[in-house]
Structures are given as C-alpha cells and as structure tokens.
Scaffold this motif. Structure first.
Motif, short mmCIF file in Angstrom:
data_model
loop_
_atom_site.label_atom_id
_atom_site.label_comp_id
_atom_site.label_asym_id
_atom_site.label_seq_id
_atom_site.Cartn_x
_atom_site.Cartn_y
_atom_site.Cartn_z
N LYS A 26 -14.47 -96.37 54.26
CA LYS A 26 -14.18 -97.62 53.57
C LYS A 26 -15.37 -98.00 52.68
O LYS A 26 -16.50 -97.61 52.96
CB LYS A 26 -13.91 -98.73 54.59
CG LYS A 26 -12.69 -98.45 55.48
CD LYS A 26 -12.46 -99.59 56.46
CE LYS A 26 -11.27 -99.30 57.37
NZ LYS A 26 -11.03 -100.38 58.32
N ASP A 28 -3.81 -99.36 56.47
CA ASP A 28 -4.98 -99.23 57.34
C ASP A 28 -4.65 -99.69 58.75
O ASP A 28 -4.36 -100.87 58.99
CB ASP A 28 -6.14 -100.04 56.78
CG ASP A 28 -7.41 -99.89 57.61
OD1 ASP A 28 -7.49 -98.93 58.40
OD2 ASP A 28 -8.32 -100.72 57.44
N SER A 36 -6.83 -98.61 61.26
CA SER A 36 -8.06 -98.29 61.98
C SER A 36 -8.59 -99.45 62.80
O SER A 36 -9.33 -99.24 63.77
CB SER A 36 -9.14 -97.81 61.00
OG SER A 36 -9.46 -98.83 60.06
N GLN A 93 -2.42 -93.32 57.02
CA GLN A 93 -3.73 -93.95 57.13
C GLN A 93 -4.51 -93.64 55.86
O GLN A 93 -4.72 -92.48 55.52
CB GLN A 93 -4.50 -93.44 58.35
CG GLN A 93 -5.93 -93.95 58.44
CD GLN A 93 -6.01 -95.47 58.54
OE1 GLN A 93 -5.32 -96.09 59.34
NE2 GLN A 93 -6.87 -96.08 57.72
#
Length: 336
Positions: free
Chosen positions: A80, A95, A97, A184
């Motif tokens: 990122k 995203d 994560s 992702q």
C-alpha cells in the motif's frame, strides 16, 4: 408449510449441541444411511470430485478453520498505497487485508464458509448447513475465458488460479455462475508490469489444497470434519455414491448438471430450491439455483476457441516475466 426462520449464515458454534442429536435435518434422514468411507486419492484416479452430505453437517466451522490454516501461506500480503488505476471505473481496488477475520462469506482470505437454511419440508423442520467454496466445474468458464491464461483446470479436476500470472481483471468472477473468485488489490504481477493500466490485484479461491493432494494427502476441510461430511475420490465413484445416497435418503443432488456438471456434488434431504430461498445471497455469498451450461453459449465457445492460443502465449510471456522479475529482486536483495 411454516415460514422460514432467518438465522445468521456465519460459522455456527452450536455444532456441539447438534452433535448430541439436536439437528433438525436428522429428522428427515432414514437410519439406514451410513458414513462414507474415506481414502487418499491416487494419481491413477484421474479427475477427482467431492461429495458433501448436507444431512451430516453440524455447522461447527472446523472445515473453515482448517482451510485457513492449510492455505494461510498462499494468502496475499498487499503493498500500500494501491496504484491509481486508469480509467478509475474499470477495476476498482478491493482490499480485505484489514478484514481477514471475516468468515461469513468468501474473501481472498476465506475460501470456504458456511451458509445456513432453515424451514419446514414435508411437515418436518430442517436446519441445513452448507459448506460453500469453488465448485470446480467440469468445463470451467473462469479457465476457458481468462485472457491471461492464469486460471486452468488440471488433470485431477482442480481449477486453479496462478497468483504468479493473475492480473486481477476479475473476468473469472464475472463469468463464474456463482461469482466465486475474490480480488485483493496491491499484490501480483500488475504491480511490476502495468500498475495503472492492467488489472488490480490477484483473484483468489479454493484450489482444493493442491499442495496436500500432491503429497498424497486429503484436503484440509475434509480431514478436519468431525462428521465425515465430505468424501473425495474419482469422479465416476463420487457420482455413483451421490446417486446412491440421494436414493437412500429420498434426497436431491446439486452439481451433477449445474453449469454442465461440477466436481463438487451436494446431496440434501431438502430440495435445493428451498435451500436457495433460505440462504443469504450477495457478494461473496453464492446462490444454489439451477445453472445452465455457460460454455454451451456459441459466443463463449467462440471466444474460448480464439482466446485459448493467445492466452497460452500471454501466460508463457507473463510466466517468464514473473521469473525474471523475481530473480532480479532476489539478486538486488543479495547485493544490498
């Protein structure tokens, strides 16, 4: 017939109570149905399929936990901030994560989850838990129509997405009848090749624990199940077992004909039309409706025929590029 009761489709922790005999679906199952015999698949078995006996699933979530543990090393670690994609509307960043613990839907970090459907059938209450993951189609549109050749069906029946080749364009999710693959952003080859104009990450889904099958072991979700819900084996044998089980319980099969046939077969004592109405559906939460064979469509067939050789060339080019980039990074790291 009574109304459906709405319950959370997330991983149920009431399995221990059901294991003691409190499961509503058990009221519909004849006592003659016995547990399936499990054995480790062999290379000579050819194409493999799995059978899921929904009359046995207690919703304990052991399969979900085992899947995460077995495949954790494959989960993405994004960089990122994400590159800005042009045009911005073409492939929006996704995203997960910061939401890795989400287990009530499919995500890049959760390749298997449980749906739940309750209601009444033939005057009896039912409470059915349904493990959901990739269906591993016989003729998978995700593999046939991937422009980068990143998704492929292997000889043992597994449809697998290569995280080394995938550009995250999400074509696989678009053409999948159940929209299974999840993206992702911030990972994958697009970061090194065309971070602003190609894809937006990598697509992830169940690959049936190929790393275990390659070692002659059973996929984690199957071996971890305390109720012997799943059976894996040669597709011809699994089909025969599914038909036999459905006949014994006067039940129903899903996956035998859906999308031209899949390598994931569900057997239920309740019609799948009712289960489909009962489960929560949406993004990352696939339906259980009937599905026509997508690859029967002339346009899709023509596209696949034209795309296959080009996708193979692209996959080869990207594969070489990925290896060179990896080698360059490793050498750069050694020098430092």
């Amino acid at each position: 017939m009574g109304k459906m009761k709405k319950k959370s489709p997330g991983v149920s922790r009431r399995g221990f109570l059901k294991a003691l005999g409190a499961g509503g679906a058990g009221m519909l199952i004849p006592s003659g149905v016995v547990a399936s015999e499990q054995r480790v698949p062999k290379p000579s078995d050819g194409e493999l399929a799995t059978l899921l006996d929904l009359s046995k699933c207690i919703g304990c979530g052991e399969c979900v936990s085992a899947c995460r543990e077995s495949n954790g090393a494959k989960f993405p670690e994004p960089i990122k901030p994400f590159p800005r994609i042009e045009p911005s509307k073409r492939a929006k960043p996704e995203d997960w994560s910061e939401k890795r613990d989400v287990d009530d839907r499919l995500t890049p970090y959760n390749w298997l989850f449980l749906q739940n459907a309750t209601g009444e059938y033939k005057g009896e209450a039912y409470d059915i838990n349904i493990p959901r993951r990739c269906m591993h189609c016989q003729n998978p549109p995700c593999a046939n129509l991937c422009p980068f050749g990143a998704a492929n069906k292997e000889l043992n029946g597994i449809t697998k997405i290569s995280d080394q080749l995938c550009m995250g364009g999400a074509k696989c999710r678009t053409v999948c009848p159940w929209h299974i693959p999840q993206r992702q952003s911030g990972v994958g080859l697009y970061l090194d090749i065309m971070p602003r104009f190609a894809g937006n990450g990598v697509m992830y889904k169940c690959d049936r624990c190929y790393q275990l099958l390659d070692k002659g072991e059973i996929p984690a979700c199957i071996s971890a199940c305390p109720e012997d819900v799943q059976t894996i084996g040669p597709r011809r044998d699994i089909i025969a077992k599914a038909k036999r089980l459905a006949k014994e319980m006067n039940g129903f099969i899903y996956g035998l004909n859906e999308n031209g046939g899949t390598n994931t077969l569900y057997v239920s004592p309740v019609p799948f039309e009712l289960l489909n109405k009962g489960v929560e559906k949406g993004k990352g939460k696939p339906h259980m409706a009937q599905v026509e064979d997508i690859m029967k469509d002339e346009t899709n067939l023509a596209t696949a025929t034209l795309l296959a050789p080009m996708a193979g060339i692209v996959a080869g080019f990207l594969g070489v590029g990925a290896k060179l980039l990896k080698r360059s990074k490793e050498e750069g790291g050694d020098e430092s």
